[in-house]
Design a protein around this motif. Structure first.
Motif, mmCIF file in Angstrom:
data_model
loop_
_atom_site.group_PDB
_atom_site.id
_atom_site.type_symbol
_atom_site.label_atom_id
_atom_site.label_comp_id
_atom_site.label_asym_id
_atom_site.label_seq_id
_atom_site.Cartn_x
_atom_site.Cartn_y
_atom_site.Cartn_z
ATOM 1 N N PRO A 1 0.718 -1.213 -0.127
ATOM 2 C CA PRO A 1 0.023 0.124 0.000
ATOM 3 C C PRO A 1 0.860 1.275 -0.048
ATOM 4 N N LEU A 2 0.180 2.416 -0.653
ATOM 5 C CA LEU A 2 0.856 3.497 -0.302
ATOM 6 C C LEU A 2 1.384 3.916 1.084
ATOM 7 N N GLU A 3 0.775 3.987 2.112
ATOM 8 C CA GLU A 3 1.156 4.074 3.311
ATOM 9 C C GLU A 3 2.172 3.462 3.539
ATOM 10 N N ASP A 4 2.513 2.223 3.302
ATOM 11 C CA ASP A 4 3.854 1.483 3.654
ATOM 12 C C ASP A 4 5.022 2.030 2.806
ATOM 13 N N VAL A 5 4.702 2.489 1.640
ATOM 14 C CA VAL A 5 5.806 2.920 0.586
ATOM 15 C C VAL A 5 6.143 4.288 1.100
ATOM 16 N N ALA A 6 5.386 5.125 1.606
ATOM 17 C CA ALA A 6 5.733 6.298 2.332
ATOM 18 C C ALA A 6 6.341 6.289 3.546
ATOM 19 N N ARG A 7 5.605 5.267 4.359
ATOM 20 C CA ARG A 7 6.599 5.350 5.748
ATOM 21 C C ARG A 7 7.802 4.664 5.677
ATOM 22 N N ARG A 8 8.340 3.703 4.834
ATOM 23 C CA ARG A 8 9.630 3.340 4.516
ATOM 24 C C ARG A 8 10.609 4.150 3.658
ATOM 25 N N THR A 9 10.077 4.692 2.772
ATOM 26 C CA THR A 9 10.878 5.779 2.208
ATOM 27 C C THR A 9 11.060 7.136 2.566
ATOM 28 N N GLY A 10 10.165 7.441 3.592
ATOM 29 C CA GLY A 10 10.398 8.913 4.057
ATOM 30 C C GLY A 10 9.590 10.209 2.882
ATOM 31 N N SER A 11 9.032 9.517 2.094
ATOM 32 C CA SER A 11 8.390 10.289 0.994
ATOM 33 C C SER A 11 6.781 10.351 1.173
ATOM 34 N N ARG A 12 6.467 11.514 1.029
ATOM 35 C CA ARG A 12 4.910 11.680 1.056
ATOM 36 C C ARG A 12 4.115 11.892 -0.154
ATOM 37 N N GLN A 13 5.051 12.018 -1.177
ATOM 38 C CA GLN A 13 4.645 12.176 -2.696
ATOM 39 C C GLN A 13 5.025 10.879 -3.348
ATOM 40 N N VAL A 14 3.893 9.782 -3.195
ATOM 41 C CA VAL A 14 4.341 8.400 -3.612
ATOM 42 C C VAL A 14 3.153 8.131 -4.626
#
Length: 279
Positions: free
Chosen positions: A99-112
């Motif tokens: 999910p988007l939330e996990d990608v954002a959480r693990r990469t530090g980006s909010r623009q996913v």
């Protein structure tokens, strides 16, 4: 910034990452020195000397530092071990089920952006559904659509559940047609045809004749026209439908959708992009 950003592909030597990189280069969407690839060995994935200027690294964080756009073309289980900080970068994830939330959480980006291209990207025929976090700007969306169109067509969707379903439907690439082709081939061989003839005949049905769909003929129009002749084709179609063809296909899609929804290595799920992602 997004007129000509530097683009990095983590997993750039894999089948999908390499296909997308070559499509962007062939379409002049990105210049060789504005594309960075990473892989475990830092070996160059392109034999074509035209692209020898494309930098290759084994250091994923070094790639992130050089790029405004970071494409994650790795398997979901590999992402669990990936350590990068991509704050203030546009991150495009090509991973099924994360999910988007996990990608954002693990990469530090909010623009996913989550996108689901398929293997047809290799020939410029991928259909790519994509989903964004609220922080992705209109300019970034326009950029992403142009990028996806270098290797096919694309549609923006607006929920994780829709993207997971489309992962099951189109993310499979040529797998479903390949299964049909194999079944046609095996039946033809078992009926006594030479294998070479059977193979060409199955290919003609699955690949060549299917191009009539969308070329001035809708699916329903084709089926109705062929059934209305009440001949050989009608007999075959009616027997397949009566034998459970529709039911089998739908069961396969249900199973694939369930797998796409449950394969996240972080055991998190979200139906929409509401909640923490809006902070």
């Amino acid at each position: 910034m997004f007129e000509a950003p530097t683009i990095g592909i983590i997993g750039g030597s894999g089948w999908l990452g390499r296909s997308i990189a070559l499509a962007m280069l062939d379409k002049a969407f990105v210049q060789p020195d504005a594309l960075v690839l990473s892989n475990r060995s830092a070996s160059h994935p392109f034999a074509d000397s035209r692209w020898s200027q494309v930098p290759v690294t084994h250091d994923n964080q070094a790639l992130v530092r050089r790029c405004e756009v970071v494409i994650l073309s790795v398997r979901p289980e590999q992402f669990a071990d990936l350590q990068i900080c991509a704050e203030n970068r546009l991150v495009i994830s090509l991973m099924a089920g994360v999910p988007l939330e996990d990608v954002a959480r693990r990469t530090g980006s909010r623009q996913v952006i989550r996108a689901m291209p398929n293997a047809a990207a290799e020939i410029g025929k991928s259909y790519t559904p994509w989903l964004v976090t609220p922080q992705v700007t209109d300019q970034q969306k326009t950029f992403a659509l142009r990028l996806f169109e270098t290797f096919g067509s694309a549609d923006q969707v607006f929920s994780e559940s829709h993207l997971n379903y489309l992962t099951a439907l189109v993310g499979t690439g040529p797998a479903y047609p390949a299964l049909l082709a194999r079944t046609l081939f095996e039946h033809a061989v078992n009926s006594g045809l030479p294998p070479d003839v059977a193979r060409r005949a199955a290919h003609a049905v699955v690949v060549d004749a299917s191009q009539l769909i969308g070329n001035g003929h809708s699916v329903d129009e084709l089926l109705q026209a062929l059934i209305s002749y009440r001949g050989v084709t009608a007999a075959g179609l009616e027997a397949m439908i009566a034998g459970g063809f529709d039911t089998t296909i739908k069961a396969g899609l249900e199973a694939a959708t369930s797998a796409a929804s449950s394969m996240n290595p972080f055991a998190r799920s979200a139906d929409t992009i509401e909640g923490p992602m809006t902070r």
